[in-house]
Write an enzyme that holds these catalytic residues in place. Structure first.
Site, PDB file in Angstrom:
ATOM      1  N   GLN A   3       0.823  -1.194   0.000  1.00  0.00           N
ATOM      2  CA  GLN A   3       0.000   0.000   0.000  1.00  0.00           C
ATOM      3  C   GLN A   3       0.863   1.252   0.000  1.00  0.00           C
ATOM      4  OE1 GLN A   3      -3.250  -1.063   3.041  1.00  0.00           O
ATOM      5  NE2 GLN A   3      -1.413  -1.598   4.145  1.00  0.00           N
ATOM      6  N   GLU A  33      -2.529   0.238  13.378  1.00  0.00           N
ATOM      7  CA  GLU A  33      -2.168   1.427  14.156  1.00  0.00           C
ATOM      8  C   GLU A  33      -2.241   1.196  15.660  1.00  0.00           C
ATOM      9  OE1 GLU A  33      -5.509   4.567  14.376  1.00  0.00           O
ATOM     10  OE2 GLU A  33      -5.967   3.365  12.610  1.00  0.00           O
ATOM     11  N   ASP A  71      -1.949  -7.984  10.974  1.00  0.00           N
ATOM     12  CA  ASP A  71      -1.917  -6.970   9.920  1.00  0.00           C
ATOM     13  C   ASP A  71      -0.926  -7.413   8.856  1.00  0.00           C
ATOM     14  OD1 ASP A  71      -2.826  -3.736   9.841  1.00  0.00           O
ATOM     15  OD2 ASP A  71      -1.193  -4.327   8.511  1.00  0.00           O
ATOM     16  N   ASP A  83      -1.231 -12.146   6.167  1.00  0.00           N
ATOM     17  CA  ASP A  83      -2.557 -11.966   5.587  1.00  0.00           C
ATOM     18  C   ASP A  83      -3.580 -12.548   6.564  1.00  0.00           C
ATOM     19  OD1 ASP A  83      -4.505 -11.626   3.279  1.00  0.00           O
ATOM     20  OD2 ASP A  83      -4.657 -13.770   3.675  1.00  0.00           O
ATOM     21  N   ALA A  84      -4.591 -11.769   6.916  1.00  0.00           N
ATOM     22  CA  ALA A  84      -5.550 -12.200   7.935  1.00  0.00           C
ATOM     23  C   ALA A  84      -6.289 -13.472   7.529  1.00  0.00           C
ATOM     24  CB  ALA A  84      -6.543 -11.075   8.222  1.00  0.00           C
ATOM     25  N   ASP A  90     -10.957  -4.627  11.277  1.00  0.00           N
ATOM     26  CA  ASP A  90     -10.480  -3.240  11.222  1.00  0.00           C
ATOM     27  C   ASP A  90      -9.576  -3.106  10.008  1.00  0.00           C
ATOM     28  OD1 ASP A  90      -9.923  -0.617  11.819  1.00  0.00           O
ATOM     29  OD2 ASP A  90      -8.437  -1.077  13.359  1.00  0.00           O
TER      30      ASP A  90
END
Length: 339
Positions: A59, A114, A134, A165-166, A183
């Site tokens: 990202q 975060e 995350d 990877d979730a 989230d």
């Protein structure tokens, strides 16, 4: 990145605009960041400084120090949270589900890099383990460095941080969880998250990893009168295909410039009682919440006529082949760290 373009704005000074969303105001010695909400609308933030910019494996990331909202995390050109009002988003995401569960001890967070979601979960006294998964180590690392409000959460021995990877992590897990929290970043085309909003993922991967009376809750994108059909109504309808009981609720997030939505789902009925929710929150958490109480949550589940009608009549089911996306972009080309 693109080349700078000078824009004449009157009063004897100029603004220099760049293609990556940053502009410089030469008169006021100020830099601005513009988020493109749609093709014909932008949302601008005056900046004190840019704390971090870069492109990870997955990202495009920016951590901005804004004049109005404090530190702000921007991923793939989309505001994810800001220091001044993130408590609204994270209290709404976490505490209803943990309040309605009879005894939440183990929680899995999909995303949450975060640390704010983990911070809110760890306020609950009966929590024994929180797994935060995350995909992007770079996001986690610079949030740990700059978002000092979450330092205690990152250091808590109950928090188990996983970079993966979730979907893969949940599939491989031998554990089941009382609550699973989504989230995740918004579903944007080319981004890493949209497959974790699909019916097949909810049905085949996520639901089997919930304990009896388990609850799943996810952020579900913009939920305003003009924006709720982008993904919110679809996520709601998709979860209705998988779980017996589904509750949608919304709140206004100032830094998002819109009303935001969450969806909570379970095979156990939700008893929407404001007094009981207040009692549970009082008994279970350390400290006080800043935004959420029983009455405000109950009111947040009541939709205006337009949104209510859309939720009742939505037929779209979110799949890999028929995904809906918010306006935005996925992974960008590597960018210069200078404005």
């Amino acid at each position: 990145m693109g080349e700078a373009v000078e824009l004449s704005v009157g009063n004897g000074y100029q603004m220099v605009a760049k293609a990556d969303g940053f502009t410089e105001d030469s008169k006021n010695n100020c830099c601005w960041y513009e988020e493109e909400i749609d093709e014909d609308i932008k949302w601008s933030f005056a900046l004190n400084s840019v704390l971090h910019r870069g492109t990870s494996e997955f990202q495009e990331i920016a951590l901005l120090d804004t004049k109005r909202f404090g530190k702000a995390l921007v991923i793939d050109g989309k505001m994810q949270s800001s220091e001044m009002d993130e408590f609204i988003y994270h209290e709404c995401l976490v505490h209803p589900a943990l309040s309605f569960h009879p005894n939440p001890e183990k929680v899995f967070i999909m995303g949450g890099g975060e640390g704010s979601t983990a911070r809110e979960i760890l306020k609950h006294k009966n929590i024994e383990k929180v797994v935060m998964c995350d995909i992007d180590k770079e996001v986690v690392d610079f949030c740990r460095m700059y978002l000092t409000a979450n330092s205690k959460a990152f250091a808590d021995e109950k928090l188990h941080l996983v970079i993966n990877d979730a979907k893969a992590e949940i599939e491989a897990s031998k554990e089941k969880f009382d609550v699973i929290v989504g989230d995740l970043a918004d579903p944007v085309e080319g981004g890493p998250c949209y497959q974790l909003y699909t019916k097949s993922f909810y049905e085949q991967v996520l639901k089997p990893k919930l304990n009896d009376k388990g609850i799943f809750v996810t952020q579900a994108g913009p939920a305003g009168v003009l924006s709720h059909k982008e993904v919110f109504s679809s996520i709601y309808n998709t979860l209705k295909q998988v779980f017996k009981y589904v509750v949608a609720y919304t709140a206004h997030i100032p830094s998002f410039a819109d009303t935001w939505g969450w969806v909570m789902a379970s095979d156990e009925a939700f008893i929407l009682d404001a007094k009981q929710m207040d009692a549970n929150l009082k008994d279970r958490i350390n400290g006080e919440l800043l935004y959420l109480n029983g009455d405000s949550f109950l009111s947040s589940t009541v939709m205006n006529k337009t949104v209510k009608y859309s939720l009742l009549n939505e037929t779209h089911v979110y799949t890999e082949e028929s995904a809906r996306f918010l306006h935005g972009h996925g992974k960008a080309n590597p960018s210069n760290s200078n404005i």
